[in-house]
Design a protein around this motif. Structure first.
Motif, PDB file in Angstrom:
ATOM      1  N   GLY A  66       0.844  -1.188   0.000  1.00 32.75           N
ATOM      2  CA  GLY A  66       0.000   0.000   0.000  1.00 32.75           C
ATOM      3  C   GLY A  66       0.881   1.240   0.000  1.00 32.75           C
ATOM      4  N   MET A  67       0.669   2.126  -0.957  1.00 28.98           N
ATOM      5  CA  MET A  67       1.482   3.344  -1.076  1.00 28.98           C
ATOM      6  C   MET A  67       0.579   4.561  -0.902  1.00 28.98           C
ATOM      7  N   MET A  68       1.102   5.572  -0.216  1.00 33.47           N
ATOM      8  CA  MET A  68       0.254   6.761  -0.028  1.00 33.47           C
ATOM      9  C   MET A  68       0.226   7.554  -1.331  1.00 33.47           C
ATOM     10  N   ALA A  69      -0.897   8.190  -1.553  1.00 38.07           N
ATOM     11  CA  ALA A  69      -1.089   8.934  -2.802  1.00 38.07           C
ATOM     12  C   ALA A  69      -1.820  10.240  -2.510  1.00 38.07           C
ATOM     13  N   ASN A  70      -1.529  11.255  -3.322  1.00 36.51           N
ATOM     14  CA  ASN A  70      -2.206  12.542  -3.149  1.00 36.51           C
ATOM     15  C   ASN A  70      -3.524  12.546  -3.928  1.00 36.51           C
ATOM     16  N   THR A  71      -4.255  13.641  -3.796  1.00 38.66           N
ATOM     17  CA  THR A  71      -5.577  13.744  -4.411  1.00 38.66           C
ATOM     18  C   THR A  71      -5.488  13.648  -5.935  1.00 38.66           C
ATOM     19  N   GLU A  72      -4.499  14.327  -6.506  1.00 38.85           N
ATOM     20  CA  GLU A  72      -4.392  14.345  -7.972  1.00 38.85           C
ATOM     21  C   GLU A  72      -4.147  12.931  -8.518  1.00 38.85           C
ATOM     22  N   ARG A  84      13.430  -1.636 -22.154  1.00 32.91           N
ATOM     23  CA  ARG A  84      13.601  -0.185 -22.035  1.00 32.91           C
ATOM     24  C   ARG A  84      12.683   0.292 -20.926  1.00 32.91           C
ATOM     25  N   PRO A  85      13.102   1.300 -20.153  1.00 32.37           N
ATOM     26  CA  PRO A  85      12.253   1.742 -19.045  1.00 32.37           C
ATOM     27  C   PRO A  85      10.940   2.334 -19.561  1.00 32.37           C
ATOM     28  N   CYS A  86       9.913   2.201 -18.734  1.00 36.01           N
ATOM     29  CA  CYS A  86       8.589   2.674 -19.127  1.00 36.01           C
ATOM     30  C   CYS A  86       8.333   4.066 -18.558  1.00 36.01           C
ATOM     31  N   ASP A  87       7.966   4.996 -19.407  1.00 39.66           N
ATOM     32  CA  ASP A  87       7.590   6.323 -18.941  1.00 39.66           C
ATOM     33  C   ASP A  87       6.079   6.323 -18.765  1.00 39.66           C
ATOM     34  N   GLU A  88       5.639   6.016 -17.531  1.00 41.66           N
ATOM     35  CA  GLU A  88       4.199   5.916 -17.269  1.00 41.66           C
ATOM     36  C   GLU A  88       3.505   7.235 -17.578  1.00 41.66           C
ATOM     37  N   LYS A  89       4.174   8.341 -17.290  1.00 44.47           N
ATOM     38  CA  LYS A  89       3.529   9.640 -17.484  1.00 44.47           C
ATOM     39  C   LYS A  89       3.199   9.834 -18.964  1.00 44.47           C
ATOM     40  N   THR A  90       4.163   9.551 -19.826  1.00 44.63           N
ATOM     41  CA  THR A  90       3.938   9.731 -21.258  1.00 44.63           C
ATOM     42  C   THR A  90       2.822   8.819 -21.746  1.00 44.63           C
ATOM     43  N   VAL A  91       2.870   7.559 -21.290  1.00 48.71           N
ATOM     44  CA  VAL A  91       1.879   6.571 -21.766  1.00 48.71           C
ATOM     45  C   VAL A  91       0.481   6.971 -21.339  1.00 48.71           C
ATOM     46  N   LEU A  92       0.316   7.301 -20.058  1.00 48.49           N
ATOM     47  CA  LEU A  92      -1.029   7.536 -19.521  1.00 48.49           C
ATOM     48  C   LEU A  92      -1.562   8.922 -19.883  1.00 48.49           C
ATOM     49  N   SER A  93      -0.723   9.945 -19.798  1.00 46.07           N
ATOM     50  CA  SER A  93      -1.242  11.286 -20.103  1.00 46.07           C
ATOM     51  C   SER A  93      -1.499  11.442 -21.600  1.00 46.07           C
ATOM     52  N   ALA A  94      -0.793  10.673 -22.411  1.00 47.98           N
ATOM     53  CA  ALA A  94      -1.069  10.710 -23.855  1.00 47.98           C
ATOM     54  C   ALA A  94      -2.486  10.216 -24.126  1.00 47.98           C
ATOM     55  N   PHE A 151      -4.477  23.570 -15.326  1.00 48.69           N
ATOM     56  CA  PHE A 151      -4.663  22.118 -15.457  1.00 48.69           C
ATOM     57  C   PHE A 151      -3.314  21.404 -15.400  1.00 48.69           C
ATOM     58  N   SER A 152      -2.349  21.921 -16.134  1.00 48.40           N
ATOM     59  CA  SER A 152      -1.041  21.256 -16.221  1.00 48.40           C
ATOM     60  C   SER A 152      -0.335  21.246 -14.872  1.00 48.40           C
ATOM     61  N   TYR A 153      -0.549  22.286 -14.088  1.00 48.40           N
ATOM     62  CA  TYR A 153       0.058  22.323 -12.750  1.00 48.40           C
ATOM     63  C   TYR A 153      -0.400  21.124 -11.932  1.00 48.40           C
ATOM     64  N   ARG A 154      -1.702  20.832 -12.012  1.00 51.86           N
ATOM     65  CA  ARG A 154      -2.262  19.700 -11.242  1.00 51.86           C
ATOM     66  C   ARG A 154      -1.774  18.372 -11.847  1.00 51.86           C
ATOM     67  N   LEU A 155      -1.722  18.326 -13.184  1.00 50.27           N
ATOM     68  CA  LEU A 155      -1.318  17.070 -13.838  1.00 50.27           C
ATOM     69  C   LEU A 155       0.120  16.717 -13.461  1.00 50.27           C
ATOM     70  N   ASP A 156       0.940  17.751 -13.282  1.00 48.93           N
ATOM     71  CA  ASP A 156       2.338  17.503 -12.917  1.00 48.93           C
ATOM     72  C   ASP A 156       2.468  16.931 -11.512  1.00 48.93           C
ATOM     73  N   ARG A 157       1.429  17.046 -10.705  1.00 45.62           N
ATOM     74  CA  ARG A 157       1.479  16.521  -9.342  1.00 45.62           C
ATOM     75  C   ARG A 157       1.017  15.055  -9.269  1.00 45.62           C
ATOM     76  N   VAL A 158       0.552  14.532 -10.395  1.00 49.09           N
ATOM     77  CA  VAL A 158       0.124  13.122 -10.409  1.00 49.09           C
ATOM     78  C   VAL A 158       1.361  12.240 -10.379  1.00 49.09           C
ATOM     79  N   GLU A 159       1.339  11.238  -9.527  1.00 48.38           N
ATOM     80  CA  GLU A 159       2.445  10.263  -9.486  1.00 48.38           C
ATOM     81  C   GLU A 159       2.057   9.108 -10.404  1.00 48.38           C
ATOM     82  N   PHE A 160       2.500   9.215 -11.639  1.00 48.27           N
ATOM     83  CA  PHE A 160       2.053   8.271 -12.665  1.00 48.27           C
ATOM     84  C   PHE A 160       2.542   6.848 -12.407  1.00 48.27           C
TER      85      PHE A 160
END
Lengths: 280, 259
Positions: free
Chosen positions: A5-11, A40-50, A74-83
């Motif tokens: 179980g990992m803690m996560a923020n609202t975003e 190759r490492p996975c960039d979750e942010k690129t995959v999911l936000s795309a 919007f982008s400010y909040r998106l940058d706070r997501v831990e993808f």
């Protein structure tokens, strides 16, 4: 394999809720399989936000003046997501629980001297665009009253949010992220910035920005202003020579409707029939 | 403290994500002041305050408040609320409550991950406490609310007169209408996103032929040859841009054009 179980923020949890409902579990699993296959490492942010961009209509592109403002919020909040957490939770690799970031953690954020990062962000967008003149005029109309000015700015930017946000075509996460950012703006401080006067947090604490006494009048004024602005804007667009006659006719129709609505509301105002409380 | 991981379906994660945007800290504090007996105090001064889990009653209160927005629609508000409440039976509210950790207020015992296993699509349950329902499906939920709702009685009568015993025709009218109307309502009514998302899920799972059969009070004997309707043909479209049969459906079933 044990799941932690990992803690996560609202975003992060908001994005997870959207991603699960949008069927992105498959995307996350395929991305992970690709990682295993290609090493190759996975960039979750690129995959999911795309996927968010891919599945959404143009939310910010249609308004060259206000679009960039809301996109920044919007982008400010998106940058706070831990993808990485979102990816793990979608694949069942790890689990998440809510632990909101406390006040001290927000102070640690880079606020650039503003009381909140969102205030600084919005001011940056205003001061570097045509919105500066508009907001100064708004404050002038409020006779430099900080409380009224703060209310006016808050209502203005709330009501100017793209209408497409409230449609089913637009993922709910856009509206939620923008609302979160707007809620975190210090409108008193923003009023001071627009008026170019020093901001004193002590004074701000004594100003009851949420007093609703004049909220009605302000919302009505903003509604009328929007109708009049759109009447003029669509009228101007109908004069643009590159458009076909059909497009010109559509612009003229909208312009006429806005004018009719403006005059109708003015009549209702004179008859004291504008607000719901006037209905019998 | 280790968090116990548990699978959660899409509906659970939707409600959880919305709850995260609410001011849970203030709500908890207010509840502690209103019901202090529910929050254990330190027996000895040197003991840490025993943190409890977030009270799930507060989540139920949030949900009830959120559904108020649908009441502004006197025609289909009750039916929409019934469909959302039916969907909420599948939400594991207990585990949502156990997955909320508020600083010096509540401790999280649980953490959630997305799971599509059918086990997690059952009505939420834990240790004998069940969120159960007597309703069989979305048709049941809708009809229980809509069959006795006075403003809709005339609408169902008109639908019966228009369609006769043609269940497929009535199903087509119903599906087209609700695809359009749910979109229309979303722009008019004030309700949080999870209400609309859960309503959309319920409408997607609706068996329109079964609902049509109930309204027409008949069972179709003809084989069904309906092709499914595409949501894109209705969402965001003005009425005049809709197919003729959809306009007819709107005329029969709503206040938009009916006399």
């Amino acid at each position: 394999m044990s799941i932690h179980g990992m803690m996560a923020n609202t975003e992060t949890l908001l994005f997870l809720g959207w991603a699960a409902s949008a069927g992105l579990q498959k995307t996350a699993i395929e991305a992970q399989e690709e990682v295993v296959r290609t090493r190759r490492p996975c960039d979750e942010k690129t995959v999911l936000s795309a996927q968010l961009t891919f599945s959404s209509p143009p939310v910010f592109e249609l308004d060259s003046v206000y679009g960039p403002v809301y996109e920044a919020l919007f982008s400010y909040r998106l940058d706070r997501v831990e993808f990485n957490l979102v990816g793990w939770a979608l694949r069942g690799f790890n689990a998440v629980y809510l632990k909101p970031e406390g006040g001290s953690q927000r102070i640690a954020d880079d606020t650039d001297g503003y009381s909140t990062p969102e205030t600084g962000l919005l001011w940056e967008q205003i001061s570097e665009s045509r919105l500066l003149l508009k907001t100064k005029r708004l404050m002038r109309d409020c006779r430099r009253d900080l409380r009224r000015g703060a209310q006016a700015l808050r209502l203005h930017f709330t009501m100017r949010a793209p209408l497409i946000l409230r449609t089913p075509e637009c993922p709910f996460i856009f509206q939620e992220f923008i609302s979160m950012s707007l809620a975190a703006v210090n409108w008193i401080e923003l009023s001071c910035l627009v008026l170019d006067i020093p901001y004193d947090p002590q004074d701000a604490a004594t100003i009851d920005e949420d007093a609703t006494g004049e909220d009605e009048a302000m919302q009505l004024a903003l509604l009328k202003e929007m109708l009049w602005t759109n009447y003029a804007s669509f009228g101007e667009l109908s004069q643009v020579p590159i458009f076909s006659q059909e497009v010109v006719n559509h612009c003229l129709t909208i312009s006429e409707h806005c004018q009719d609505a403006y005059e109708g509301i003015r009549d209702l105002e004179e008859a004291s029939a504008v607000y719901k409380r006037h209905e019998k | 403290m280790n968090k116990h991981p548990h699978g959660a379906n899409g509906e659970t994660l939707l409600l959880f994500s919305w709850l995260c945007t609410q001011d849970l800290t203030t709500q908890w504090r207010n509840d502690q002041q209103a019901r202090p007996w529910k929050y254990p105090v330190r027996a000895q001064p040197w003991q840490e305050q025993h943190l409890t889990v977030f009270p799930e009653e507060l989540i139920h209160q949030h949900v009830t408040d959120a559904l108020q927005g649908l009441h502004a629609d006197p025609l289909y508000g009750p039916a929409f609320e019934a469909l959302v409440r039916y969907r909420l039976v599948f939400v594991d509210i207990d585990r949502i409550a156990w997955s909320i950790e508020l600083h010096e207020q509540t401790a999280a015992m649980c953490a959630l991950y997305y799971a599509t296993d059918p086990y997690y699509s059952q009505p939420g349950d834990y240790a004998g406490r069940h969120q159960t329902t007597e309703l069989a499906d979305e048709v049941d939920a809708f009809w229980q609310a809509a069959s006795s709702h006075e403003p809709l009685v005339q609408r169902w009568k008109w639908l019966r007169e228009t369609c006769g015993g043609d269940v497929c025709l009535a199903a087509r009218y119903l599906q087209a209408f609700f695809l359009w109307y749910a979109d229309h309502a979303r722009r008019k009514l004030q309700a949080p996103f999870f209400v609309w998302e859960l309503l959309t899920i319920s409408l997607k799972k609706m068996d329109w032929h079964a609902l049509a059969s109930r309204i027409l009070n008949t069972i179709s004997t003809e084989p069904c040859i309906c092709s499914p309707l595409q949501a894109g043909d209705f969402l965001g479209k003005p009425v005049v841009a809709l197919p003729d049969f959809a306009i007819r459906a709107i005329t029969i079933l709503s206040n938009e054009f009916s006399s």
